[in-house]
Design a protein around this motif. Structure first.
Motif, PDB file in Angstrom:
ATOM      1  N   VAL A   1     -35.992  63.471 129.244  1.00  0.00           N
ATOM      2  CA  VAL A   1     -35.884  63.933 127.858  1.00  0.00           C
ATOM      3  C   VAL A   1     -36.199  62.768 126.924  1.00  0.00           C
ATOM      4  CG1 VAL A   1     -34.165  65.711 128.388  1.00  0.00           C
ATOM      5  CG2 VAL A   1     -33.416  63.396 127.793  1.00  0.00           C
ATOM      6  N   SER A   2     -36.356  63.069 125.661  1.00  0.00           N
ATOM      7  CA  SER A   2     -36.583  62.018 124.673  1.00  0.00           C
ATOM      8  C   SER A   2     -35.363  61.106 124.601  1.00  0.00           C
ATOM      9  CB  SER A   2     -36.860  62.637 123.308  1.00  0.00           C
ATOM     10  OG  SER A   2     -35.838  63.552 122.940  1.00  0.00           O
ATOM     11  N   LYS A   3     -35.597  59.891 124.201  1.00  0.00           N
ATOM     12  CA  LYS A   3     -34.547  58.874 124.102  1.00  0.00           C
ATOM     13  C   LYS A   3     -33.400  59.323 123.207  1.00  0.00           C
ATOM     14  CE  LYS A   3     -34.319  53.922 122.881  1.00  0.00           C
ATOM     15  NZ  LYS A   3     -35.157  52.781 122.401  1.00  0.00           N
ATOM     16  N   LEU A   4     -33.712  60.174 122.258  1.00  0.00           N
ATOM     17  CA  LEU A   4     -32.742  60.704 121.306  1.00  0.00           C
ATOM     18  C   LEU A   4     -32.882  62.215 121.291  1.00  0.00           C
ATOM     19  CD1 LEU A   4     -30.779  59.367 119.136  1.00  0.00           C
ATOM     20  CD2 LEU A   4     -32.553  59.927 117.467  1.00  0.00           C
ATOM     21  N   GLY A   5     -31.765  62.933 121.345  1.00  0.00           N
ATOM     22  CA  GLY A   5     -31.795  64.385 121.240  1.00  0.00           C
ATOM     23  C   GLY A   5     -31.265  64.838 119.899  1.00  0.00           C
ATOM     24  N   LEU A   6     -31.154  66.141 119.736  1.00  0.00           N
ATOM     25  CA  LEU A   6     -30.623  66.702 118.493  1.00  0.00           C
ATOM     26  C   LEU A   6     -29.468  67.641 118.804  1.00  0.00           C
ATOM     27  CD1 LEU A   6     -30.875  66.982 115.386  1.00  0.00           C
ATOM     28  CD2 LEU A   6     -32.324  68.984 115.798  1.00  0.00           C
ATOM     29  N   GLY A   7     -28.284  67.312 118.296  1.00  0.00           N
ATOM     30  CA  GLY A   7     -27.145  68.212 118.388  1.00  0.00           C
ATOM     31  C   GLY A   7     -27.246  69.254 117.290  1.00  0.00           C
ATOM     32  N   CYS A   8     -27.137  70.523 117.669  1.00  0.00           N
ATOM     33  CA  CYS A   8     -27.407  71.609 116.720  1.00  0.00           C
ATOM     34  C   CYS A   8     -26.154  72.360 116.277  1.00  0.00           C
ATOM     35  CB  CYS A   8     -28.399  72.587 117.333  1.00  0.00           C
ATOM     36  SG  CYS A   8     -30.004  71.841 117.721  1.00  0.00           S
ATOM     37  N   MET A   9     -24.973  71.778 116.480  1.00  0.00           N
ATOM     38  CA  MET A   9     -23.748  72.472 116.089  1.00  0.00           C
ATOM     39  C   MET A   9     -23.665  72.700 114.588  1.00  0.00           C
ATOM     40  SD  MET A   9     -19.757  71.541 116.942  1.00  0.00           S
ATOM     41  CE  MET A   9     -19.611  70.168 115.804  1.00  0.00           C
ATOM     42  N   SER A  10     -24.090  71.714 113.812  1.00  0.00           N
ATOM     43  CA  SER A  10     -23.872  71.778 112.367  1.00  0.00           C
ATOM     44  C   SER A  10     -24.720  72.825 111.664  1.00  0.00           C
ATOM     45  CB  SER A  10     -24.137  70.407 111.740  1.00  0.00           C
ATOM     46  OG  SER A  10     -25.477  70.012 111.932  1.00  0.00           O
ATOM     47  N   ILE A  11     -25.821  73.260 112.283  1.00  0.00           N
ATOM     48  CA  ILE A  11     -26.681  74.202 111.558  1.00  0.00           C
ATOM     49  C   ILE A  11     -26.017  75.560 111.378  1.00  0.00           C
ATOM     50  CG2 ILE A  11     -28.751  73.029 112.401  1.00  0.00           C
ATOM     51  CD1 ILE A  11     -29.283  75.450 114.175  1.00  0.00           C
ATOM     52  N   SER A  12     -25.027  75.872 112.247  1.00  0.00           N
ATOM     53  CA  SER A  12     -24.373  77.177 112.148  1.00  0.00           C
ATOM     54  C   SER A  12     -23.076  77.140 111.356  1.00  0.00           C
ATOM     55  CB  SER A  12     -24.114  77.750 113.548  1.00  0.00           C
ATOM     56  OG  SER A  12     -23.345  76.844 114.317  1.00  0.00           O
ATOM     57  N   GLY A  13     -22.790  76.003 110.701  1.00  0.00           N
ATOM     58  CA  GLY A  13     -21.688  75.982 109.745  1.00  0.00           C
ATOM     59  C   GLY A  13     -20.452  75.210 110.128  1.00  0.00           C
ATOM     60  N   ALA A  14     -20.482  74.375 111.151  1.00  0.00           N
ATOM     61  CA  ALA A  14     -19.280  73.641 111.564  1.00  0.00           C
ATOM     62  C   ALA A  14     -18.824  72.636 110.513  1.00  0.00           C
ATOM     63  CB  ALA A  14     -19.542  72.925 112.887  1.00  0.00           C
ATOM     64  N   TYR A  15     -19.769  72.091 109.756  1.00  0.00           N
ATOM     65  CA  TYR A  15     -19.437  71.091 108.748  1.00  0.00           C
ATOM     66  C   TYR A  15     -19.604  71.652 107.341  1.00  0.00           C
ATOM     67  CZ  TYR A  15     -19.693  67.820 112.636  1.00  0.00           C
ATOM     68  OH  TYR A  15     -19.487  67.161 113.839  1.00  0.00           O
ATOM     69  N   GLY A  16     -19.206  72.891 107.164  1.00  0.00           N
ATOM     70  CA  GLY A  16     -19.365  73.531 105.871  1.00  0.00           C
ATOM     71  C   GLY A  16     -20.375  74.657 105.953  1.00  0.00           C
ATOM     72  N   GLU A  17     -21.074  74.890 104.864  1.00  0.00           N
ATOM     73  CA  GLU A  17     -22.013  76.009 104.786  1.00  0.00           C
ATOM     74  C   GLU A  17     -23.142  75.863 105.806  1.00  0.00           C
ATOM     75  OE1 GLU A  17     -24.788  78.291 101.412  1.00  0.00           O
ATOM     76  OE2 GLU A  17     -23.570  76.543 100.889  1.00  0.00           O
ATOM     77  N   ARG A  18     -23.474  76.956 106.469  1.00  0.00           N
ATOM     78  CA  ARG A  18     -24.527  76.917 107.470  1.00  0.00           C
ATOM     79  C   ARG A  18     -25.902  76.883 106.810  1.00  0.00           C
ATOM     80  NH1 ARG A  18     -27.279  81.712 108.675  1.00  0.00           N
ATOM     81  NH2 ARG A  18     -26.425  83.613 107.779  1.00  0.00           N
ATOM     82  N   LEU A  19     -26.888  76.457 107.572  1.00  0.00           N
ATOM     83  CA  LEU A  19     -28.258  76.458 107.089  1.00  0.00           C
ATOM     84  C   LEU A  19     -28.825  77.874 107.099  1.00  0.00           C
ATOM     85  CD1 LEU A  19     -29.954  73.399 108.863  1.00  0.00           C
ATOM     86  CD2 LEU A  19     -28.996  73.505 106.569  1.00  0.00           C
ATOM     87  N   SER A  20     -29.810  78.103 106.261  1.00  0.00           N
ATOM     88  CA  SER A  20     -30.585  79.333 106.378  1.00  0.00           C
ATOM     89  C   SER A  20     -31.463  79.211 107.609  1.00  0.00           C
ATOM     90  CB  SER A  20     -31.449  79.531 105.138  1.00  0.00           C
ATOM     91  OG  SER A  20     -32.458  78.535 105.075  1.00  0.00           O
ATOM     92  N   GLN A  21     -31.945  80.332 108.118  1.00  0.00           N
ATOM     93  CA  GLN A  21     -32.829  80.269 109.274  1.00  0.00           C
ATOM     94  C   GLN A  21     -34.091  79.491 108.937  1.00  0.00           C
ATOM     95  OE1 GLN A  21     -32.242  81.614 112.591  1.00  0.00           O
ATOM     96  NE2 GLN A  21     -33.873  80.116 112.874  1.00  0.00           N
TER      97      GLN A  21
ATOM     98  N   GLY B   1     -19.605  59.113 115.066  1.00  0.00           N
ATOM     99  CA  GLY B   1     -18.209  59.358 114.694  1.00  0.00           C
ATOM    100  C   GLY B   1     -18.052  60.548 113.777  1.00  0.00           C
ATOM    101  N   ARG B   2     -18.797  61.617 114.059  1.00  0.00           N
ATOM    102  CA  ARG B   2     -18.805  62.835 113.223  1.00  0.00           C
ATOM    103  C   ARG B   2     -19.150  62.504 111.774  1.00  0.00           C
ATOM    104  NH1 ARG B   2     -16.656  66.638 116.634  1.00  0.00           N
ATOM    105  NH2 ARG B   2     -15.226  65.835 118.216  1.00  0.00           N
ATOM    106  N   GLY B   3     -20.013  61.512 111.625  1.00  0.00           N
ATOM    107  CA  GLY B   3     -20.484  61.131 110.294  1.00  0.00           C
ATOM    108  C   GLY B   3     -19.698  60.015 109.646  1.00  0.00           C
ATOM    109  N   PHE B   4     -18.501  59.715 110.165  1.00  0.00           N
ATOM    110  CA  PHE B   4     -17.654  58.721 109.507  1.00  0.00           C
ATOM    111  C   PHE B   4     -18.278  57.329 109.530  1.00  0.00           C
ATOM    112  CE2 PHE B   4     -14.033  56.069 108.567  1.00  0.00           C
ATOM    113  CZ  PHE B   4     -13.255  56.849 107.719  1.00  0.00           C
ATOM    114  N   LEU B   5     -18.938  56.987 110.637  1.00  0.00           N
ATOM    115  CA  LEU B   5     -19.501  55.644 110.766  1.00  0.00           C
ATOM    116  C   LEU B   5     -20.708  55.416 109.872  1.00  0.00           C
ATOM    117  CD1 LEU B   5     -19.207  55.229 114.653  1.00  0.00           C
ATOM    118  CD2 LEU B   5     -17.719  54.237 112.900  1.00  0.00           C
ATOM    119  N   THR B   6     -21.213  56.472 109.278  1.00  0.00           N
ATOM    120  CA  THR B   6     -22.343  56.318 108.361  1.00  0.00           C
ATOM    121  C   THR B   6     -21.908  55.760 107.012  1.00  0.00           C
ATOM    122  OG1 THR B   6     -22.168  58.535 107.386  1.00  0.00           O
ATOM    123  CG2 THR B   6     -23.434  58.325 109.426  1.00  0.00           C
ATOM    124  N   GLY B   7     -20.603  55.841 106.721  1.00  0.00           N
ATOM    125  CA  GLY B   7     -20.096  55.389 105.431  1.00  0.00           C
ATOM    126  C   GLY B   7     -20.239  56.407 104.322  1.00  0.00           C
ATOM    127  N   THR B   8     -20.668  57.612 104.668  1.00  0.00           N
ATOM    128  CA  THR B   8     -20.884  58.650 103.646  1.00  0.00           C
ATOM    129  C   THR B   8     -19.735  59.654 103.565  1.00  0.00           C
ATOM    130  OG1 THR B   8     -22.079  60.074 105.208  1.00  0.00           O
ATOM    131  CG2 THR B   8     -23.382  58.481 103.945  1.00  0.00           C
TER     132      THR B   8
END
Length: 318
Positions: free
Chosen positions: A12-32, A207-214
């Motif tokens: 696989v690629s060196k980096l993958g993509l976790g897709c949990m957040s697109i369905s609304g885990a971190y607030g409003e979900r994305l549109s299709q 860190g679920r976004g915490f380590l980004t400082g945002t």
């Protein structure tokens, strides 16, 4: 993007993509439409591992990912997970269920939602203590023989469960939380999977976004599940922000962002490590991908670990 190999010859690629957040885990979900754009941008940037699960949504995550990757499905590795008992009325997880008959039912439903004939990497989402792990591995082995699954994975599993499952059906990948502030797997789990030739797929490598400082403690929306996590509570979060600031200072001197430095640290933990940071924004996706090219020396790694000493992290993971 460079490729890495997990277990069983899964590349696989060196980096993958976790897709949990697109369905609304971190607030409003994305549109299709936005999900389509995000996943296509990831594919164009060289990402070939896309990770979802039936519990995301629930079910909505698989449907959205399936539609989004349809134009390039045969060129990527699609991962999903089973293991929860989902209440049909509330749509919420009601305990674990890894009974073989349930696994077969879930896989058939996941295949329909994903719009595919086979699942490349099928994870047991959590170890079910009520079902022998040998039975779980055997059920997945049968699905592999039937052509409905290609590789078997486990998530947040302990060393004994991994060994027992691997003896029945080789495990290609272990998915566990792993980042600068979550390093529990280093003591026993990581040595076990390396002994067995199993790759590591870290989720929440930022860190679920915490380590980004945002992320500011106490400001998360009520529908953001992180709002109830111990490390994000106001008092603990304020203490943890001091570690994030130390990381930011290092990143500034390195000429990168905090997120890139934290992600590069994970990537430097071994050629068998493929983190799957999630995001809902294409610009953040680009930032993450750029981290895969960031080179860190032994001294850099030591400085990063001193800036974020895991023993000083305040609050449990869950």
């Amino acid at each position: 993007m460079q490729m890495r190999e997990l277990g069983g010859g899964l590349k696989v690629s060196k980096l993958g993509l976790g897709c949990m957040s697109i369905s609304g885990a971190y607030g409003e979900r994305l549109s299709q439409s936005d999900a389509n754009d995000l996943l296509f941008a990831a594919y164009e940037k060289g990402i070939t591992l896309f990770d979802t699960a039936e519990i995301y949504g629930p079910y909505l995550g698989e449907e959205m990912v399936g539609r989004a990757i349809a134009p390039f499905r045969e060129k990527v590795v699609l991962a999903t997970k089973f293991g929860f008992q989902i209440d049909p009325e509330t749509g919420r997880a009601n305990g674990l269920n890894s009974r073989p008959e349930h696994i077969r039912e879930v896989v058939e439903a996941s295949l329909r939602r994903l719009g595919t004939d086979s699942i490349d990497l099928l994870y047991q989402h959590r170890v079910d203590k009520d079902v022998p792990v040998e039975d779980v591995a055997g059920a997945v082995r049968d699905l592999i023989a039937a052509g409905k699954v290609r590789w078997f994975g486990m998530s947040e599993a302990d060393p004994e469960s991994i060994r027992r499952a691997h003896a029945v059906q080789p495990v290609a990948a272990l998915q566990s939380e792993y980042s600068l502030w979550s390093r529990q797997i280093e003591a026993e789990v990581l040595p076990t999977i390396r002994e067995l030739g199993i790759g590591l797929v870290p989720y929440s490598p930022l860190g679920r976004g915490f380590l980004t400082g945002t992320v500011q403690p106490g400001t998360l929306a009520a529908d953001d599940f992180r709002a109830n996590m111990p490390r994000f509570q106001t008092e603990a979060g304020q203490a943890n922000l001091q570690l994030v600031q130390a990381l930011a200072d290092l990143a500034s001197r390195k000429g990168c962002t905090s997120a890139q430095l934290a992600l590069a640290w994970v990537l430097h933990q071994g050629e068998d490590v493929v983190p799957i940071p999630g995001t809902r924004r294409i610009e953040r996706l680009g930032e993450n991908v750029a981290a895969s090219d960031l080179s860190l020396s032994t001294d850099d790694l030591a400085l990063i670990e001193r800036a974020v000493p895991v023993e000083q992290v305040v609050g449990d993971r869950y």
